[in-house]
Write an enzyme that holds these catalytic residues in place. Structure first.
Site, PDB file in Angstrom:
ATOM      1  N   ASP A 148      -6.622  -5.549   5.464  1.00  0.00           N
ATOM      2  CA  ASP A 148      -7.821  -4.867   4.408  1.00  0.00           C
ATOM      3  C   ASP A 148      -8.685  -6.241   4.246  1.00  0.00           C
ATOM      4  OD1 ASP A 148      -9.287  -3.299   3.103  1.00  0.00           O
ATOM      5  OD2 ASP A 148      -7.584  -3.031   1.479  1.00  0.00           O
ATOM      6  N   ASP A 155      -3.742 -17.424   4.883  1.00  0.00           N
ATOM      7  CA  ASP A 155      -4.923 -17.894   4.177  1.00  0.00           C
ATOM      8  C   ASP A 155      -5.436 -18.976   5.172  1.00  0.00           C
ATOM      9  OD1 ASP A 155      -2.219 -18.904   3.809  1.00  0.00           O
ATOM     10  OD2 ASP A 155      -2.658 -20.356   2.399  1.00  0.00           O
ATOM     11  N   TYR A 174       0.715  -1.269   0.133  1.00  0.00           N
ATOM     12  CA  TYR A 174       0.046  -0.056  -0.059  1.00  0.00           C
ATOM     13  C   TYR A 174       0.871   1.299  -0.024  1.00  0.00           C
ATOM     14  CZ  TYR A 174      -4.592  -1.970   0.877  1.00  0.00           C
ATOM     15  OH  TYR A 174      -5.616  -2.727   0.696  1.00  0.00           O
ATOM     16  N   LYS A 204       2.000 -14.100   5.850  1.00  0.00           N
ATOM     17  CA  LYS A 204       2.218 -14.954   4.561  1.00  0.00           C
ATOM     18  C   LYS A 204       3.756 -15.197   4.337  1.00  0.00           C
ATOM     19  CE  LYS A 204       0.388 -17.115   1.467  1.00  0.00           C
ATOM     20  NZ  LYS A 204      -0.121 -18.479   1.443  1.00  0.00           N
TER      21      LYS A 204
END
Ligand code: NAD
Length: 399
Positions: free
Chosen positions: A283, A259, A149, A219
């Site tokens: 987000d 995930d 971002y 992640k």
């Protein structure tokens, strides 16, 4: 007018009539902002009987600012948020074309509001797509200033994208770009400082609110140095600064791959309390959890820098142009952001007045149409009428 002061350790000194800069916002902002102010004013009046009062000060941003002043984000607005420390805003139209990509991102980065705080809880009576929404009770700490971002990206075909690829291939020896000629490129900066201050804030929040755990969502299995760095630095800062609380079992630090977290948050949400994560994961995670408890119409949020004391509370949804001006928009996202603001100011009695009024209203089926239509005994009220209903619930509550 009275200014909130910030002590060197970041704690607030709040006068009895603090000046609160607010941005009405575009689209439905014109409807939800007065509704939020009406409800908060009533709660403050009820809780403190006139000895405390919010002193609202309007500042401009977004489409309304552009029309009036020719700029989407006037310097005076940034300065007001800096000077008065705590503010609140409705949703803003994202400018189309060059310049600022997103006003929200510009505000967050300009004021270095590094925490995006999103509490997610369910209110009895609100219909949810999951079987046990009451098990969802989490507070998300989303890093707000780094990650993909940061806005460092170059479009395919531009001289910058070509130059960047030349640098990658010739100087860095990168051979892995599958289609270099037609690739756009983005950069994902994630720092030790940025990760540490976010995780520190999450741990402090957990401890001061008696919450059992902080989960680092990342992640890092794929992006080893950015997301993996976040996880490693997160564990390190927690161990270094909160070692005693961890050793005594007051605070558990754990991590989960993003995930898997999205699955687990659906299947066993009760395992999670405070969640700390990077910008993009945050987000996705915030919107999914918001949907689990009834949707974006009732999801509040805040952007906070715990060191400078600056914070902007905000509706998390957009300007909803499809329903603007029809007196149907649900004002709860902004009202609950206002509740977060009251808690942040230490005005917890007033915050509780609003929460209890909302709980009673939803339990009795009173809500705006987006929620009422799914409630078995739902009674849909217009935005204005719903705010009035909350005010009367606040006023008639036992002291
Ligand atoms: P949106 O959130 O405005 O609307 C998505 C859908 O949800 C629409 O159908 C809308 O009617 C509905 N909805 C949203 N809030 C609601 C509420 N409180 N009550 C009932 N229904 C509600 O998203 P969008 O349509 O993608 O974006 C519209 C504009 O808002 C764009 O200019 C976008 O850039 C901007 N935006 C601003 C913010 C912000 O300022 N925080 C956030 C997201 C989008």
């Amino acid at each position: 007018m009275s200014k909130i002061e910030v002590k060197p350790d970041g704690t607030l000194v709040v006068p009895h009539n603090p000046t609160i800069p607010f941005v009405t916002g575009d689209g439905v902002g014109v409807e939800i902002t007065p509704a939020m102010q009406q409800v908060l004013n009533a709660a403050v009046e009820k809780a403190y009987g006139g000895s405390r009062k919010l002193d609202w000060m309007e500042v401009q941003a977004g489409g309304r600012a552009y029309e009036a002043l020719g700029t989407y984000l006037p310097d005076e607005t940034m300065q007001a948020f800096r000077d008065y420390h705590i503010g609140i805003k409705g949703p803003l139209t994202t400018p189309v074309g060059g310049g600022i990509r997103s006003l929200n991102v510009a505000l967050r980065q300009g004021l270095d509001l590094y925490v995006c705080l999103r509490p997610v809880r369910w209110y009895s009576g609100v219909v949810s797509p999951v079987k046990h929404p009451e098990l969802v009770d989490m507070v998300i700490f989303r890093e707000n200033t780094e990650d993909i971002y940061a806005g460092i990206e170059w479009e395919t075909g531009t001289p910058e994208a070509k130059k960047f690829y030349r640098f990658l291939s010739e100087e860095m020896g990168v051979k892995k770009v599958r289609f270099p000629e037609s690739s756009s490129f983005g950069v994902k900066p994630v720092s030790r400082e940025g990760s540490e201050r976010l995780v520190r804030a999450a741990c402090q929040y957990a401890l001061s609110n008696g919450l059992p755990s902080v989960t680092l969502v990342h992640k890092g299995n794929i992006m080893k140095y950015t997301e993996g760095g976040f996880k490693r630095w997160g564990y390190e800062v927690a161990e270094r600064e909160f070692g005693e609380a961890i050793a005594s079992g007051k605070l558990v630090i754990k991590d989960c791959i993003a995930d898997a977290f999205l699955q687990n948050a659906l299947l066993k949400p009760e395992d999670y309390s405070v969640v700390a994560t990077l910008n993009l994961n945050g987000d996705y995670v915030s919107d999914m959890l918001a949907a689990q408890v009834g949707g974006i119409g009732i999801a509040p949020g805040a952007n906070i820098n715990y060191a400078t004391g600056n914070a902007i509370f905000e509706a998390t949804h957009g300007t909803a142009p499809d329903i603007a001006g029809r007196n149907v928009v649900n004002p709860c996202s902004l009202i609950l952001s206002g509740v977060m603001m009251l808690v942040h100011l230490g005005w917890t009695e007033a915050a509780a007045c609003v929460e209890q009024a909302l709980e009673r209203s939803f339990a009795a089926g009173y809500a705006t149409a987006d929620l009422a239509r799914f409630m078995p005994e739902g009674k849909a009220l217009g935005t204005h009428e719903f705010a009035e209903h909350l005010v009367s619930e606040i006023m008639k509550a036992e002291a």
